[in-house]
Design a protein around this motif. Structure first.
Motif, mmCIF file in Angstrom:
data_model
loop_
_atom_site.group_PDB
_atom_site.id
_atom_site.type_symbol
_atom_site.label_atom_id
_atom_site.label_comp_id
_atom_site.label_asym_id
_atom_site.label_seq_id
_atom_site.Cartn_x
_atom_site.Cartn_y
_atom_site.Cartn_z
ATOM 1 N N LEU A 72 0.827 -1.200 0.000
ATOM 2 C CA LEU A 72 0.000 0.000 0.000
ATOM 3 C C LEU A 72 0.865 1.256 0.000
ATOM 4 C CD1 LEU A 72 -2.842 -0.970 2.517
ATOM 5 C CD2 LEU A 72 -2.917 -0.971 0.015
ATOM 6 N N LEU A 73 1.929 1.238 0.807
ATOM 7 C CA LEU A 73 2.860 2.365 0.847
ATOM 8 C C LEU A 73 3.561 2.514 -0.495
ATOM 9 C CD1 LEU A 73 4.577 4.569 2.175
ATOM 10 C CD2 LEU A 73 6.003 2.755 3.171
ATOM 11 N N LYS A 74 4.011 1.404 -1.035
ATOM 12 C CA LYS A 74 4.744 1.439 -2.307
ATOM 13 C C LYS A 74 3.845 1.958 -3.435
ATOM 14 C CE LYS A 74 6.134 -2.519 -4.186
ATOM 15 N NZ LYS A 74 6.976 -3.709 -4.466
ATOM 16 N N ALA A 75 2.607 1.475 -3.491
ATOM 17 C CA ALA A 75 1.688 1.906 -4.547
ATOM 18 C C ALA A 75 1.405 3.397 -4.468
ATOM 19 C CB ALA A 75 0.386 1.115 -4.456
ATOM 20 N N ARG A 76 1.215 3.899 -3.229
ATOM 21 C CA ARG A 76 0.921 5.343 -3.088
ATOM 22 C C ARG A 76 2.130 6.180 -3.484
ATOM 23 N NH1 ARG A 76 -0.170 9.321 -4.184
ATOM 24 N NH2 ARG A 76 -1.705 10.840 -3.438
ATOM 25 N N ALA A 77 3.326 5.694 -3.180
ATOM 26 C CA ALA A 77 4.539 6.415 -3.553
ATOM 27 C C ALA A 77 4.730 6.410 -5.072
ATOM 28 C CB ALA A 77 5.746 5.803 -2.861
ATOM 29 N N LEU A 78 4.431 5.289 -5.712
ATOM 30 C CA LEU A 78 4.552 5.204 -7.166
ATOM 31 C C LEU A 78 3.591 6.170 -7.853
ATOM 32 C CD1 LEU A 78 4.927 1.338 -7.475
ATOM 33 C CD2 LEU A 78 6.647 3.036 -8.180
ATOM 34 N N LYS A 79 2.391 6.303 -7.318
ATOM 35 C CA LYS A 79 1.442 7.280 -7.857
ATOM 36 C C LYS A 79 1.961 8.701 -7.663
ATOM 37 C CE LYS A 79 -3.345 8.888 -7.444
ATOM 38 N NZ LYS A 79 -4.622 8.774 -6.677
ATOM 39 N N ALA A 80 2.548 8.969 -6.504
ATOM 40 C CA ALA A 80 3.048 10.312 -6.196
ATOM 41 C C ALA A 80 4.139 10.755 -7.167
ATOM 42 C CB ALA A 80 3.570 10.357 -4.761
ATOM 43 N N VAL A 81 4.912 9.810 -7.691
ATOM 44 C CA VAL A 81 5.975 10.152 -8.644
ATOM 45 C C VAL A 81 5.401 10.891 -9.848
ATOM 46 C CG1 VAL A 81 7.710 9.221 -10.222
ATOM 47 C CG2 VAL A 81 7.490 8.270 -7.930
ATOM 48 N N PHE A 126 13.876 4.419 -12.458
ATOM 49 C CA PHE A 126 13.691 3.638 -11.232
ATOM 50 C C PHE A 126 12.278 3.072 -11.165
ATOM 51 C CE2 PHE A 126 12.924 3.935 -6.428
ATOM 52 C CZ PHE A 126 13.391 2.652 -6.199
ATOM 53 N N ILE A 127 11.252 3.900 -11.388
ATOM 54 C CA ILE A 127 9.878 3.406 -11.243
ATOM 55 C C ILE A 127 9.490 2.491 -12.399
ATOM 56 C CG2 ILE A 127 9.162 5.421 -9.895
ATOM 57 C CD1 ILE A 127 7.455 6.180 -12.430
ATOM 58 N N SER A 128 10.157 2.637 -13.539
ATOM 59 C CA SER A 128 9.833 1.762 -14.677
ATOM 60 C C SER A 128 10.104 0.303 -14.351
ATOM 61 C CB SER A 128 10.625 2.181 -15.910
ATOM 62 O OG SER A 128 10.235 3.473 -16.345
ATOM 63 N N THR A 129 11.007 0.065 -13.421
ATOM 64 C CA THR A 129 11.323 -1.321 -13.045
ATOM 65 C C THR A 129 10.175 -1.976 -12.282
ATOM 66 O OG1 THR A 129 12.367 -0.691 -10.938
ATOM 67 C CG2 THR A 129 13.779 -0.743 -12.894
ATOM 68 N N PHE A 130 9.211 -1.162 -11.828
ATOM 69 C CA PHE A 130 8.085 -1.704 -11.063
ATOM 70 C C PHE A 130 6.866 -1.960 -11.950
ATOM 71 C CE2 PHE A 130 10.752 0.388 -7.958
ATOM 72 C CZ PHE A 130 10.762 -0.517 -6.907
ATOM 73 N N MET A 131 7.003 -1.775 -13.272
ATOM 74 C CA MET A 131 5.872 -2.007 -14.163
ATOM 75 C C MET A 131 5.557 -3.486 -14.332
ATOM 76 S SD MET A 131 5.862 1.016 -17.031
ATOM 77 C CE MET A 131 7.339 0.504 -17.913
ATOM 78 N N ASP A 132 6.411 -4.348 -13.778
ATOM 79 C CA ASP A 132 6.095 -5.779 -13.755
ATOM 80 C C ASP A 132 6.012 -6.298 -12.322
ATOM 81 O OD1 ASP A 132 8.742 -5.632 -13.063
ATOM 82 O OD2 ASP A 132 9.461 -7.098 -14.526
ATOM 83 N N ASP A 133 5.695 -5.400 -11.390
ATOM 84 C CA ASP A 133 5.567 -5.775 -9.978
ATOM 85 C C ASP A 133 4.471 -6.833 -9.809
ATOM 86 O OD1 ASP A 133 6.552 -4.435 -7.171
ATOM 87 O OD2 ASP A 133 4.529 -5.257 -6.979
ATOM 88 N N LYS A 134 4.624 -7.685 -8.819
ATOM 89 C CA LYS A 134 3.647 -8.747 -8.573
ATOM 90 C C LYS A 134 2.310 -8.195 -8.078
ATOM 91 C CE LYS A 134 7.112 -12.291 -7.486
ATOM 92 N NZ LYS A 134 7.634 -13.206 -6.446
ATOM 93 N N ASN A 135 2.359 -7.046 -7.400
ATOM 94 C CA ASN A 135 1.135 -6.448 -6.874
ATOM 95 C C ASN A 135 0.465 -5.616 -7.969
ATOM 96 O OD1 ASN A 135 -0.221 -3.890 -5.489
ATOM 97 N ND2 ASN A 135 -0.311 -5.566 -4.029
ATOM 98 N N ALA A 143 2.804 2.403 -11.052
ATOM 99 C CA ALA A 143 4.117 2.586 -11.684
ATOM 100 C C ALA A 143 3.932 2.903 -13.160
ATOM 101 C CB ALA A 143 4.967 1.329 -11.509
ATOM 102 N N SER A 144 3.040 2.184 -13.818
ATOM 103 C CA SER A 144 2.786 2.396 -15.244
ATOM 104 C C SER A 144 2.084 3.722 -15.484
ATOM 105 C CB SER A 144 1.940 1.241 -15.798
ATOM 106 O OG SER A 144 2.545 0.004 -15.530
ATOM 107 N N TRP A 145 1.133 4.063 -14.627
ATOM 108 C CA TRP A 145 0.411 5.349 -14.720
ATOM 109 C C TRP A 145 1.389 6.512 -14.645
ATOM 110 C CZ3 TRP A 145 -0.307 9.557 -11.460
ATOM 111 C CH2 TRP A 145 -1.390 10.415 -11.733
#
Length: 413
Positions: A162-171, A182-191, A198-200
């Motif tokens: 939940l923390l990670k997702a909110r931070a990715l949106k904040a970027v 850095f955030i592009s690496t999370f576009m294949d995150d399991k969550n 991250a993709s947004w």
């Protein structure tokens, strides 16, 4: 009977209720910035009554936290953060931090305060050992469009989804293009939520590769419409048309095709949009897309029809009806297809096929800034996205912040 406690209770109840109204209003199709500012003035007036009541006002708000509703959390949180009383603040955080729904009241309260006043509380939240509190701190920073720096990158690397997702949106909201790799690496995150945000954000900041990831989110809830609204804006117009055609071929995705048509903004789609107005389930969203392209207010221009006989939308009063979903088009006007077609036949010469329009004008930074001041909330959200995509690295304009603050930012007095 002493009437003062009764008045204080009324202030607390009205502040919480009006916050719920404004929480919905920021996403509604019929609220303008002026409407939002008036609603916010009413919220502020009741909060002021509670401020004047001092400890008695706080005590009533504290007791109302037992209702476990975000409006009550918001009201108590504003008083606690403004007062800077540690006991009050801890009471609010305990009541609202562990639930995502209730924590929205805390975040909104921090967004309500001037940033200079909120900053001391945001820093304490960001320094907390609790992931829930750090998430609130990240969200509050993002609402104010203030970069929390290292706290943001630390939150992205955190194990709490939940923390990670909110931070990715904040970027994306903050325009942090510098950490796009850095955030592009999370576009294949399991969550799913982490992968979506991250993709947004990556899409908002200029990463074309994010579009294919976002397209996958259009296939099922909860991010279908959000994915379409941002990914289609990042595509070239030909690719966007082709994607919309895929929705048209799927009977369960015609609504997304209509939303996408409004996003694309190409007047070549208007005849098809008008055809969809003959289908009750699609008529109003088709009308909204027509307005998104042409700028024509269907109600104001007397292009409205009547509610179709026998048509029901949203929950019914039948006990056996298991559909409890609210009508997503409740506050949209009903277009009368023939009247709309007549208007279009008279005015289509003003529009050029192959050009993207928003509210009757081709998309440009100047026009988008005008829409931020004069448009309705969904139209303003579209303009904010267009501006951010047009200017990667600039913060996304926050259309949910208090109306009086937005008007000041936009130079509207």
């Amino acid at each position: 009977m002493n009437i003062i406690p009764v008045i204080i209770e009324q202030h607390a109840e009205e502040a919480a209720f009006l916050w719920l109204l404004r929480d919905m209003a920021v996403r509604e199709p019929h609220y303008s910035l002026n409407d939002l500012a008036k609603l916010d003035d009413r919220v502020e007036a009741h909060i002021d009554g509670l401020r004047i009541a001092g400890d008695e006002g706080w005590e009533i708000c504290r007791e109302a936290l037992a209702w476990e509703e975000p409006g009550e959390v918001f009201t108590a949180a504003v008083l606690a953060f403004e007062k800077g009383n540690d006991d009050w603040i801890q009471t609010v955080l305990k009541a609202g931090s562990e639930s995502q729904e209730l924590s929205r009241g805390i975040i909104s309260a921090l967004g309500w305060l001037p940033y200079e006043q909120a900053l001391v509380h945001i820093r304490k939240l960001l320094d907390s050992e609790s992931a829930d509190l750090r998430r609130i701190g990240i969200a509050a920073s993002a609402v104010h469009r203030k970069d929390p720096g290292k706290y943001l990158t630390d939150a992205i690397a955190d194990k709490n989804p939940l923390l990670k997702a909110r931070a990715l949106k904040a970027v994306g909201e903050l325009g942090r293009k510098d950490i796009l790799p850095f955030i592009s690496t999370f576009m294949d995150d399991k969550n799913d939520h982490c992968r979506f945000w991250a993709s947004w954000s990556a899409c908002l900041l200029g990463d074309a590769d994010a579009v294919s990831v976002l397209k996958s989110f259009s296939e099922s809830p909860p991010h279908r419409e959000e994915a379409v609204k941002i990914a289609m804006r990042r595509m070239d117009i030909s690719s966007a048309h082709n994607w919309r055609k895929e929705f048209v071929q799927n009977p369960g995705a015609i609504r997304l095709a209509l939303i996408g048509a409004g996003v694309i903004g190409d007047p070549v789609l208007i005849p098809w949009i008008i055809d969809q107005m003959t289908i009750p389930e699609l008529a109003r969203v088709a009308g909204e897309s027509f307005t998104m392209i042409t700028g024509i207010d269907i109600a104001y221009e007397d292009l409205e029809g009547e509610w179709p006989e026998g048509f029901e939308a949203g929950p019914t009063e039948e006990p056996e009806d298991e559909d409890v979903e609210m009508d997503p088009d409740e506050d949209l006007p009903w277009p009368e297809p023939q009247l709309v077609k007549d208007w279009w036949n008279k005015n289509k010469g003003r529009f050029k096929n192959g050009v993207r329009y928003l509210l009757g004008k081709s998309i440009s930074p100047e026009h988008l800034r005008q829409v931020l001041g004069t448009g309705l909330q969904r139209q303003r959200a579209a303009a904010a996205l267009e501006l951010a995509i047009m200017q990667p690295g600039q913060p996304l304009f926050e259309i949910r912040t208090p109306g009086f603050r937005q008007k000041k930012i936009l130079g509207m007095g």
